[in-house]
Design an enzyme around this catalytic site. Structure first.
Site, PDB file in Angstrom:
ATOM      1  N   LYS A 191       4.263 -11.471   9.748  1.00 49.69           N
ATOM      2  CA  LYS A 191       3.502 -11.345   8.491  1.00 49.69           C
ATOM      3  C   LYS A 191       3.873 -12.480   7.528  1.00 49.69           C
ATOM      4  O   LYS A 191       5.047 -12.647   7.190  1.00 49.69           O
ATOM      5  CB  LYS A 191       3.816  -9.987   7.848  1.00 49.69           C
ATOM      6  N   ARG A 210       0.843  -1.196   0.000  1.00 49.98           N
ATOM      7  CA  ARG A 210       0.000   0.000   0.000  1.00 49.98           C
ATOM      8  C   ARG A 210       0.881   1.250   0.000  1.00 49.98           C
ATOM      9  O   ARG A 210       2.040   1.194   0.396  1.00 49.98           O
ATOM     10  CB  ARG A 210      -0.877   0.012   1.252  1.00 49.98           C
ATOM     11  N   ARG A 238      -1.138  -0.797  14.763  1.00 49.29           N
ATOM     12  CA  ARG A 238      -0.046  -1.459  15.491  1.00 49.29           C
ATOM     13  C   ARG A 238      -0.535  -1.889  16.855  1.00 49.29           C
ATOM     14  O   ARG A 238      -1.495  -1.295  17.371  1.00 49.29           O
ATOM     15  CB  ARG A 238       1.113  -0.467  15.716  1.00 49.29           C
TER      16      ARG A 238
HETATM   17  P1  ATP Z   1       1.869  -2.380   7.828  1.00 50.11           P
HETATM   18  O1  ATP Z   1       1.854  -3.796   7.339  1.00 50.11           O
HETATM   19  O2  ATP Z   1       3.189  -1.942   8.326  1.00 50.11           O
HETATM   20  O3  ATP Z   1       0.718  -2.051   8.700  1.00 50.11           O
HETATM   21  P2  ATP Z   1       1.049  -1.754   5.318  1.00 50.11           P
HETATM   22  O4  ATP Z   1      -0.143  -2.619   5.549  1.00 50.11           O
HETATM   23  O5  ATP Z   1       0.834  -0.448   4.664  1.00 50.11           O
HETATM   24  O6  ATP Z   1       1.726  -1.458   6.641  1.00 50.11           O
HETATM   25  P3  ATP Z   1       1.775  -3.333   3.209  1.00 50.11           P
HETATM   26  O7  ATP Z   1       1.633  -2.359   2.128  1.00 50.11           O
HETATM   27  O8  ATP Z   1       0.687  -4.297   3.443  1.00 50.11           O
HETATM   28  O9  ATP Z   1       2.121  -2.586   4.533  1.00 50.11           O
HETATM   29  O10 ATP Z   1       3.092  -4.190   2.976  1.00 50.11           O
HETATM   30  C1  ATP Z   1       4.329  -3.563   2.747  1.00 50.11           C
HETATM   31  C2  ATP Z   1       5.229  -3.770   3.933  1.00 50.11           C
HETATM   32  O11 ATP Z   1       5.314  -5.155   4.278  1.00 50.11           O
HETATM   33  C3  ATP Z   1       6.663  -3.351   3.644  1.00 50.11           C
HETATM   34  O12 ATP Z   1       6.883  -2.015   3.981  1.00 50.11           O
HETATM   35  C4  ATP Z   1       7.509  -4.323   4.481  1.00 50.11           C
HETATM   36  O13 ATP Z   1       7.652  -3.848   5.787  1.00 50.11           O
HETATM   37  C5  ATP Z   1       6.649  -5.555   4.562  1.00 50.11           C
HETATM   38  N1  ATP Z   1       6.999  -6.575   3.528  1.00 50.11           N
HETATM   39  C6  ATP Z   1       7.476  -6.381   2.276  1.00 50.11           C
HETATM   40  N2  ATP Z   1       7.631  -7.545   1.626  1.00 50.11           N
HETATM   41  C7  ATP Z   1       7.248  -8.519   2.486  1.00 50.11           C
HETATM   42  C8  ATP Z   1       7.182  -9.923   2.396  1.00 50.11           C
HETATM   43  N3  ATP Z   1       7.539 -10.612   1.308  1.00 50.11           N
HETATM   44  N4  ATP Z   1       6.749 -10.587   3.497  1.00 50.11           N
HETATM   45  C9  ATP Z   1       6.378  -9.946   4.620  1.00 50.11           C
HETATM   46  N5  ATP Z   1       6.410  -8.619   4.761  1.00 50.11           N
HETATM   47  C10 ATP Z   1       6.837  -7.895   3.701  1.00 50.11           C
END
Ligand code: ATP
Length: 249
Positions: A113, A48, A247
């Protein structure tokens, strides 16, 4: 290779499977709803708000599914949560994992995650709209991934003692996603509230919503549009939107 007449298209390396599907939709390629593109690696995997989804070559799944949302864009709000539940169903039923959804778009196992969802819309804002549903699911993360991801992550091979057959995983993910999308087309997100609340990573826990201004309180689940309900010391508030991050408080 098909679920009904929907297809599964396999690519080696691509920029992003969501981009590939969006381009096909704009180029008016005929696609059956439920059709899927998967790739072995993404050179520009997206999260995102311009964040990166780290997408190394190996065994991970980079998956995008086309769907037509009959109720139009307003209904799309809860969609990423419903898709998160489809991924949870798969991880729970096939790999016996205690998978949870973190509002609004991530799937966690053992506090880390394992998968993320990115829903993108295409086309006009009238009655129905085309949606592309991206899912990045970690099957086996290479050792050097730590340098690229600044938060705890995990993968299927670490969490499950079961053999992972990626072909079956793709077919089963498509099946679970299409089932959820069919349910969603009938009743919208309201049909998923109870299931979300059972699978909510932060249910009844202190949380911190990264908004302007930020909000601290207790997470009390979601409303019928997929907004997050937070009980603060003063009131109970509902917050919507793809721009917010949650968080542990
Ligand atoms: P957050 O998960 O921090 O609440 P977000 O939902 O905006 O924020 P996403 O856009 O869902 O985050 O995912 C991007 C983030 O996930 C990246 O900034 C990194 O920290 C993490 N990420 C990136 N690639 C992976 C992966 N392959 N597996 C797990 N986490 C990842």
């Amino acid at each position: 290779q098909t679920a009904g007449s929907a297809q599964i298209l396999v690519q080696h390396i691509t920029d992003s499977t969501n981009c590939q599907l969006l381009q096909r939709l704009q180029g008016r390629h005929e696609l059956e709803p439920g059709s899927v593109i998967v790739a072995e690696a993404q050179s520009a995997g997206r999260g995102r708000r311009g964040r990166t989804w780290y997408s190394p070559f190996g065994t991970n799944l980079y998956f995008s599914c086309y769907w037509r949302l009959e109720q139009g864009i307003p209904a799309a709000m809860g969609l990423s949560l419903a898709i998160g539940l489809a991924v949870c169903r798969l991880l729970q039923q096939y790999y016996q994992l205690d998978a949870k959804v973190k509002w609004p778009n991530d799937i966690y196992v053992n506090g880390k995650k394992l998968a993320g969802v990115l829903v993108e819309l295409s086309g006009t804002l009238d009655a129905g709209c085309d949606v592309v549903i991206g899912i990045g699911l970690n099957v086996g993360m290479p050792e050097q991934s730590k340098q690229h991801i600044e938060q705890p992550y995990t993968d299927l091979r670490t969490e499950s003692s079961q053999q992972v057959d990626r072909n079956l995983l793709v077919v089963e993910l498509q099946r679970q996603v299409v089932t959820v999308l069919q349910e969603f087309n009938v009743a919208g997100f309201a049909a998923f509230i109870a299931e979300f609340n059972q699978n909510d990573l932060y249910a009844n826990q202190p949380v911190y919503l990264m908004a302007k201004p930020s909000i601290s309180g207790i997470c009390r689940g979601v409303d019928k549009q997929g907004g997050i309900i937070i009980e603060t010391s003063q009131s109970t508030e509902v917050h919507y939107g793809g721009e917010l991050s949650l968080r542990a408080g």
